[in-house]
Design an enzyme around this catalytic site. Sequence first.
Site, PDB file in Angstrom:
ATOM      1  N   PRO A 173      -9.455  -4.305  -2.376  1.00  0.00           N
ATOM      2  CA  PRO A 173     -10.551  -4.802  -3.438  1.00  0.00           C
ATOM      3  C   PRO A 173     -10.170  -4.320  -4.820  1.00  0.00           C
ATOM      4  O   PRO A 173      -9.611  -3.081  -4.930  1.00  0.00           O
ATOM      5  CB  PRO A 173     -11.835  -3.998  -2.988  1.00  0.00           C
ATOM      6  CG  PRO A 173     -11.460  -3.639  -1.550  1.00  0.00           C
ATOM      7  CD  PRO A 173     -10.256  -3.251  -1.454  1.00  0.00           C
TER       8      PRO A 173
ATOM      9  N   ILE B 193      -9.153  -5.314  -9.054  1.00  0.00           N
ATOM     10  CA  ILE B 193      -8.060  -6.170  -9.885  1.00  0.00           C
ATOM     11  C   ILE B 193      -6.750  -5.909  -9.476  1.00  0.00           C
ATOM     12  O   ILE B 193      -6.447  -4.729  -9.444  1.00  0.00           O
ATOM     13  CB  ILE B 193      -8.312  -6.018 -11.520  1.00  0.00           C
ATOM     14  CG1 ILE B 193      -9.805  -6.313 -11.800  1.00  0.00           C
ATOM     15  CG2 ILE B 193      -7.217  -6.752 -12.321  1.00  0.00           C
ATOM     16  CD1 ILE B 193     -10.103  -5.955 -13.412  1.00  0.00           C
TER      17      ILE B 193
ATOM     18  N   GLY C 268      -2.930  -5.015  -9.503  1.00  0.00           N
ATOM     19  CA  GLY C 268      -2.072  -4.432 -10.385  1.00  0.00           C
ATOM     20  C   GLY C 268      -1.145  -5.194 -10.894  1.00  0.00           C
ATOM     21  O   GLY C 268      -0.398  -6.211 -10.352  1.00  0.00           O
TER      22      GLY C 268
ATOM     23  N   ASP D 278      -3.045  12.739  -5.247  1.00  0.00           N
ATOM     24  CA  ASP D 278      -2.018  13.444  -4.726  1.00  0.00           C
ATOM     25  C   ASP D 278      -1.571  11.891  -3.794  1.00  0.00           C
ATOM     26  O   ASP D 278      -2.229  11.245  -3.496  1.00  0.00           O
ATOM     27  CB  ASP D 278      -2.056  14.387  -3.947  1.00  0.00           C
ATOM     28  CG  ASP D 278      -0.885  15.040  -3.422  1.00  0.00           C
ATOM     29  OD1 ASP D 278       0.216  14.576  -4.019  1.00  0.00           O
ATOM     30  OD2 ASP D 278      -0.865  16.063  -2.546  1.00  0.00           O
TER      31      ASP D 278
END
Length: 576
Positions: A316, A318, A320, A371
Amino acid sequence: MVMLAEQIAQDILQSFSDYRAHFHRITAGAKARFELADWGAVQHASTERINLYESMCQDAAEALQRSVGESVHTSDLWLLAKQAYINLIVLRDDFELAETYYNSIYCRLFGHLQLDDQHMFIHSSMAGRIVDSGDEIYRTYYPVRGLQVMISTLLDDVAFDIPWENKRRDIRNIMRHVRNNMADEFNDAESTSIEVVKTVFYRNKGAYIVGRVRTQDKQLPFVLPLLNNEAGGLYVDTLITEENDVSVIFSFTRAYFMADVNVPSEFIRFMQSILPMKSVAELYSSVGFYKQGKAEFYRTFIEHLKNSDDELIVAPGIKGMVMTVFTLPSYPLVFKVIKDSFSSSKYIARSTVIEKYQLVKRHDRVGRMADTMEFTNFSFPRARFSDELIDELQKVAGSSVEIETDRVLIKHLWTERRMTPLNIHINEALANKDEYAVFHAINEFGKCIKQLAAANIFAGDMLFKNFGITRHGRVVFYDYDEIMYLTECNFREIPEALYPEQEMMDEPWYSVGPTDVFPEELHILTRCDRTVRKIFNELHQDLLDVKFWREMQNQVRAGNIMDVFPYRKVKRFLRN
């Protein structure tokens, strides 16, 4: 062939033993670095220990390639080598680390192909084995002679080579906290005990005493953070007793501890008893065995797939411009794959993206960067992929994906803890008119950027979608393709336009270099909503000022390492 296989097993084990000795040397030096307040050396040692694993595995693989020649790639040879290796490590108390080290060398020699349980340790050869060192990893204390005597003894047993700043005050602070927060646990001194891990945990500028309080019907974790006043004095900064707060100290957003753990699995069992919400993978990683953490994650994920039936889906939020991201709803991680081509606004190469993620792995994450675990040739069951995800992967990352009848092979990916994207969190809070949630998120966002800057990290793309919020309410940065060292940035003010028409142009009327940063442009982040803009300007308007960033650069260049506490400042004891 048998003799050659035995030689391979012996050579790998010798390399592993050398690695463990070097790892121990670096870790054991943490006490002296803390006592000397040599914070630069602390950072150097942390990076050195992370690099150690990769360099020694690579050296061992190259040595085997030279000594064995092309025969080193013979499949049947490694069937025998694995069995010979099992015979060598069967009595070791760190057998699980030894198996993972073997895997790492095997993968280097076979290019992360032919990955199966016959040739390597997909599953441990000694799964379920419990190692008991015979020497308790913790000291036990009883409050039968009084709380003050017990605390004093506990602090004395830590045995630092620098004096206490004011030990009586620290004992008084601890006693006050116990009486205010743990009175029930200490009502019956006969049935209460304190168990403290013998090794001290070191990270950044702190030393941490870790243990648990045991009563007849429960056990509670606690952490005593100790600090060096940099004038040769030691003091107790606070006492952390809430499980969630202790969990944050061992967070996936922080650097790995230096903790001299002789029997890793025994230590992990103890830590799981006080932090049951933490996975075995997280706990191994937290003390620097990040490759073992990766191996444990893979095993638990495979097992989870067997016992679940939900589909992998596009994550879910926007999408990339550099990474495509997917997740399994029933599992708390996301998987990130580099796209074949980037948005026209992204002037970076694939190799640069990989370098950025490696930078984060080695850098102090100060509780503000997630991480990651990097995998090559990660195989998933084809049946677990949604049609939408298959279409997405083929469309934007086809070169990294092989889709077969029964499996999907991702040639290169990263895993990362799943968080709620900050933009979604803020929008939901605004829709629900939850003013506190908006205030907290914006405040955390600004603190995240500032703490990263103090650690010499400039986040680059600061859109809310590139940050997440954890279950503990902390804002964390997780999109690394544009990060750079703060000291490499050239912070500038936007020059005034010569005439009004220039300000209306699509392109800037001023020159922009590859490292130029214009803090004034950050106001674009808050255009979305008046409430967001108001809160941001009240709390963090200094982020829009060139002076703030240049002053941060000066502090970093001067070697000033900011105190970043893994607990709220309100919890710190008074030192009067």
